[in-house]
Write a protein that holds these residues in place. Sequence first.
Motif, PDB file in Angstrom:
ATOM      1  N   CYS A  68       0.850  -1.190   0.000  1.00 49.61           N
ATOM      2  CA  CYS A  68       0.000   0.000   0.000  1.00 49.61           C
ATOM      3  C   CYS A  68       0.889   1.244   0.000  1.00 49.61           C
ATOM      4  O   CYS A  68       2.004   1.207   0.533  1.00 49.61           O
ATOM      5  CB  CYS A  68      -0.864   0.059   1.253  1.00 49.61           C
ATOM      6  N   GLY A  69       0.355   2.321  -0.544  1.00 53.05           N
ATOM      7  CA  GLY A  69       1.020   3.623  -0.463  1.00 53.05           C
ATOM      8  C   GLY A  69       2.434   3.570  -1.018  1.00 53.05           C
ATOM      9  O   GLY A  69       2.704   3.082  -2.115  1.00 53.05           O
ATOM     10  N   THR A  70       3.367   4.061  -0.210  1.00 53.37           N
ATOM     11  CA  THR A  70       4.762   4.118  -0.639  1.00 53.37           C
ATOM     12  C   THR A  70       5.305   2.724  -0.950  1.00 53.37           C
ATOM     13  O   THR A  70       6.064   2.536  -1.906  1.00 53.37           O
ATOM     14  CB  THR A  70       5.585   4.799   0.473  1.00 53.37           C
ATOM     15  N   SER A  71       4.912   1.744  -0.153  1.00 49.23           N
ATOM     16  CA  SER A  71       5.386   0.371  -0.405  1.00 49.23           C
ATOM     17  C   SER A  71       4.877  -0.140  -1.750  1.00 49.23           C
ATOM     18  O   SER A  71       5.552  -0.911  -2.434  1.00 49.23           O
ATOM     19  CB  SER A  71       4.917  -0.559   0.716  1.00 49.23           C
TER      20      SER A  71
ATOM     21  N   SER B  49       6.039  -4.116   3.080  1.00 49.88           N
ATOM     22  CA  SER B  49       5.450  -3.269   4.118  1.00 49.88           C
ATOM     23  C   SER B  49       6.533  -2.802   5.085  1.00 49.88           C
ATOM     24  O   SER B  49       7.221  -3.635   5.672  1.00 49.88           O
ATOM     25  CB  SER B  49       4.373  -4.053   4.883  1.00 49.88           C
ATOM     26  N   GLN B  50       6.676  -1.515   5.216  1.00 44.66           N
ATOM     27  CA  GLN B  50       7.658  -0.976   6.171  1.00 44.66           C
ATOM     28  C   GLN B  50       7.332  -1.481   7.571  1.00 44.66           C
ATOM     29  O   GLN B  50       8.163  -2.089   8.226  1.00 44.66           O
ATOM     30  CB  GLN B  50       7.607   0.559   6.127  1.00 44.66           C
ATOM     31  N   SER B  51       6.091  -1.240   7.998  1.00 47.40           N
ATOM     32  CA  SER B  51       5.707  -1.589   9.368  1.00 47.40           C
ATOM     33  C   SER B  51       5.479  -3.080   9.534  1.00 47.40           C
ATOM     34  O   SER B  51       5.646  -3.618  10.626  1.00 47.40           O
ATOM     35  CB  SER B  51       4.413  -0.859   9.735  1.00 47.40           C
TER      36      SER B  51
ATOM     37  N   THR C  52       0.369  -3.398   8.229  1.00 50.42           N
ATOM     38  CA  THR C  52      -0.716  -2.811   7.444  1.00 50.42           C
ATOM     39  C   THR C  52      -1.800  -3.869   7.197  1.00 50.42           C
ATOM     40  O   THR C  52      -1.520  -4.936   6.636  1.00 50.42           O
ATOM     41  CB  THR C  52      -0.151  -2.267   6.123  1.00 50.42           C
TER      42      THR C  52
ATOM     43  N   VAL D 166       5.771  10.093   9.797  1.00 53.91           N
ATOM     44  CA  VAL D 166       4.612   9.431   9.185  1.00 53.91           C
ATOM     45  C   VAL D 166       4.835   9.241   7.688  1.00 53.91           C
ATOM     46  O   VAL D 166       4.492   8.204   7.122  1.00 53.91           O
ATOM     47  CB  VAL D 166       3.320  10.226   9.489  1.00 53.91           C
ATOM     48  N   ALA D 167       5.416  10.239   7.041  1.00 54.81           N
ATOM     49  CA  ALA D 167       5.688  10.090   5.605  1.00 54.81           C
ATOM     50  C   ALA D 167       6.894   9.172   5.428  1.00 54.81           C
ATOM     51  O   ALA D 167       7.978   9.438   5.945  1.00 54.81           O
ATOM     52  CB  ALA D 167       5.966  11.450   4.994  1.00 54.81           C
ATOM     53  N   SER D 168       6.685   8.112   4.709  1.00 55.22           N
ATOM     54  CA  SER D 168       7.738   7.109   4.538  1.00 55.22           C
ATOM     55  C   SER D 168       8.826   7.638   3.596  1.00 55.22           C
ATOM     56  O   SER D 168       8.533   8.162   2.522  1.00 55.22           O
ATOM     57  CB  SER D 168       7.115   5.847   3.950  1.00 55.22           C
TER      58      SER D 168
ATOM     59  N   LEU E  86       2.685  11.758  -3.873  1.00 55.50           N
ATOM     60  CA  LEU E  86       2.158  11.306  -2.573  1.00 55.50           C
ATOM     61  C   LEU E  86       2.842  12.060  -1.430  1.00 55.50           C
ATOM     62  O   LEU E  86       2.184  12.538  -0.499  1.00 55.50           O
ATOM     63  CB  LEU E  86       2.371   9.796  -2.421  1.00 55.50           C
ATOM     64  N   LYS E  87       4.170  12.200  -1.524  1.00 58.66           N
ATOM     65  CA  LYS E  87       4.900  12.900  -0.457  1.00 58.66           C
ATOM     66  C   LYS E  87       4.383  14.327  -0.338  1.00 58.66           C
ATOM     67  O   LYS E  87       4.153  14.811   0.751  1.00 58.66           O
ATOM     68  CB  LYS E  87       6.419  12.946  -0.740  1.00 58.66           C
TER      69      LYS E  87
ATOM     70  N   GLU F  44       0.719  14.492   1.147  1.00 55.28           N
ATOM     71  CA  GLU F  44       0.479  14.071   2.524  1.00 55.28           C
ATOM     72  C   GLU F  44       1.063  15.031   3.555  1.00 55.28           C
ATOM     73  O   GLU F  44       0.510  15.159   4.636  1.00 55.28           O
ATOM     74  CB  GLU F  44       0.928  12.632   2.778  1.00 55.28           C
TER      75      GLU F  44
HETATM   76  C1  F6R Z   1       3.286   7.312   2.761  1.00 53.86           C
HETATM   77  C2  F6R Z   1       3.104   6.267   3.728  1.00 53.86           C
HETATM   78  C3  F6R Z   1       2.046   5.258   3.500  1.00 53.86           C
HETATM   79  C4  F6R Z   1       2.586   3.850   3.758  1.00 53.86           C
HETATM   80  C5  F6R Z   1       1.452   2.832   3.666  1.00 53.86           C
HETATM   81  C6  F6R Z   1       1.958   1.410   3.820  1.00 53.86           C
HETATM   82  O1  F6R Z   1       4.324   8.158   3.106  1.00 53.86           O
HETATM   83  O2  F6R Z   1       3.808   6.196   4.702  1.00 53.86           O
HETATM   84  O3  F6R Z   1       1.515   5.369   2.226  1.00 53.86           O
HETATM   85  O4  F6R Z   1       3.576   3.587   2.822  1.00 53.86           O
HETATM   86  O5  F6R Z   1       0.498   3.090   4.655  1.00 53.86           O
HETATM   87  O6  F6R Z   1       2.612   1.242   5.036  1.00 53.86           O
HETATM   88  P1  F6R Z   1       3.556   0.007   5.277  1.00 53.86           P
HETATM   89  O7  F6R Z   1       4.724   0.126   4.369  1.00 53.86           O
HETATM   90  O8  F6R Z   1       3.940   0.102   6.722  1.00 53.86           O
HETATM   91  O9  F6R Z   1       2.738  -1.216   4.973  1.00 53.86           O
END
Ligand code: F6R
Length: 614
Positions: A307-310, A354-356, A359, A405-407, A490-491, A494
Amino acid sequence: MCGIVGYVGPRPAVPLLLSNLRRLEYRGYDSAGLAVLEDGTIHILKTPGKIQRLAELVEREWPSRLRQGGSCGIAHTRWATHGPPTRENAHPHLDASGRIALVHNGIIDNYADLRRRLVARGHTFASETDTEVLAHWIGELARESDLLAALCQALRDVEGTLGIALVCASDPDRIYVARRGSPVVIGVGDQETFVASDPAAIVAHTKRVIYLDDDDVAVITPTYVDVRTIHNVPVSRAVAELEWDIHAAEKGGYPHFMLKEIHEQPESLRNTIRGRLDPAGGTCKLGGLAMEPREIAQFRRIVLVGCGTSLHAGMVGRMYFEDLADIPAYVEQAAEFRYRNPILTPHDLVVAISQSGETADTIAAVREARLKGAALAGICNVVGSTVARETGRGVYLHAGPEIGVASTKAFSSQVAVLLMMAVKFGRCHRLSSEEGAALVREIERLPELAARVLELNETIARLAERYADYLDAFYIGRGYMYPVALEGALKLKEISYIHAEGYHAAELKHGPIALLDPQTPVVALALDIPGRDKMLGNIQECRARHAPVLALITEGDEVVAGMAQDVIRLPRCHELLAPIPATIALQLFAYHVARVRGCEIDQPRNLAKSVTVE
Ligand code: F6R
């Protein structure tokens, strides 16, 4: 998203709860609250707004006996889902007896049904939340059994996602916690124990942590942690060592986490690639993938979800796999993937990014893929996160905690990992050892490349001043620069709240060009890589509509420089690496635009760091 902290031990709980909760501010929230136990009574304070407001309330409303006395408590930051961010809806919530206080991350899917059943038994509710329903449900069950048994039963009754912590007036030195789909980590200290939904909250106190698995319940005291299944059967969970130190969770002299994390990229990229490059073999070593060439050679398709940046990193990765490994690849938004009943076979490899690792949609996509028999791999930053565990194998980013918050740094590391994976996969197909070795040498350059872009910080800051007052912007690119256009837009949106659209440059004239005018700048990704010549035409199209053009170009490309209003000159690099320097430049651009506009950069409105609900 919502944050949980808890403390039980010899120290006064209130100051610890407040300071640990502050370490979760970055996740985004709109109300906060806490509960402490003292003399067999639960004391609760909660408020809409920031933790500072809660701290002031504590100072005003609670006597110092309570502020300095209670040594067991829980606290919460809420990101509104069920009901607006009011005091009533803020956590903790009490059960009907007022003797159990609960904080909760996640969503109880069957709360309406449970609420109806409780109302039929005479319960009334002070809030609109699903959490209060859960508190009442546990309290109702606890009338007939001990609290642990009641909690286990309640967890068997509820559907949905949860990370919870609760305290009970009659258990002065205990916190009960549980998780299903929403992280809970227990910090083991010296005669004291911490609870958090995110290690950032407790790393200042201890690095010894226990990660709960889904459907684990734990009773926590200052000296022991008793983990059970939801069937109340004891299970053992290992104590792990947290990899990061406290400085990683602090700003280190930067005004914002985002700027700090942008600047960390030479180092985070170094950590991502360290020990993984094999120039002699012309390949990359990714031990966590645990895939033999024979298995890799059997994959007929690679599906990247996120999702999003990922997701944007996945779009870059898709091209890597096709260009280097000759394996058809596609990328899909995780929520779309999980709901559209994808066709998968054991010859498909689904890579969840996914960074976190928490998600909700990405986790659900992993589960769907597993159900359909596809092979799985994860690309995560957070060690031990749900995606990492559920995929069972994959590659960690080792980018260090991403707090803003912004990846930012996660993206560059995700792209680097995908490139290394594609090289490894390519070597099992047609990529020769010479080609592999050449690519490995390019990947080695990434930290230095990132450092060179960071040298442009001042230049980009000055440029940002010129662009900070616009209301709309377009970002356009082709090939490897198309996902970068999406990520750059996106950056900007947001954190600066400027309406920005990322488009494939060729798509502009199929509609969006109607919006171009002198008030709508276009950020054109026109680096000297394949696609650059076509970008010249696209820039002309924008200029003909009098749209200001800010072009990202390769140093020395005076042709594009002569066509654009403004330029950011990036170091020359291999096409496959180009998404990383280009994205770093756009991260800096978004950051400085937001700064000039006076935005709350680390906590943009309505956003949460990890989106743990659908
Ligand atoms: C944008 C941002 C979000 C995450 C998205 C997925 O800057 O941070 O779009 O990239 O919510 O999050 P993860 O990578 O943690 O699954």
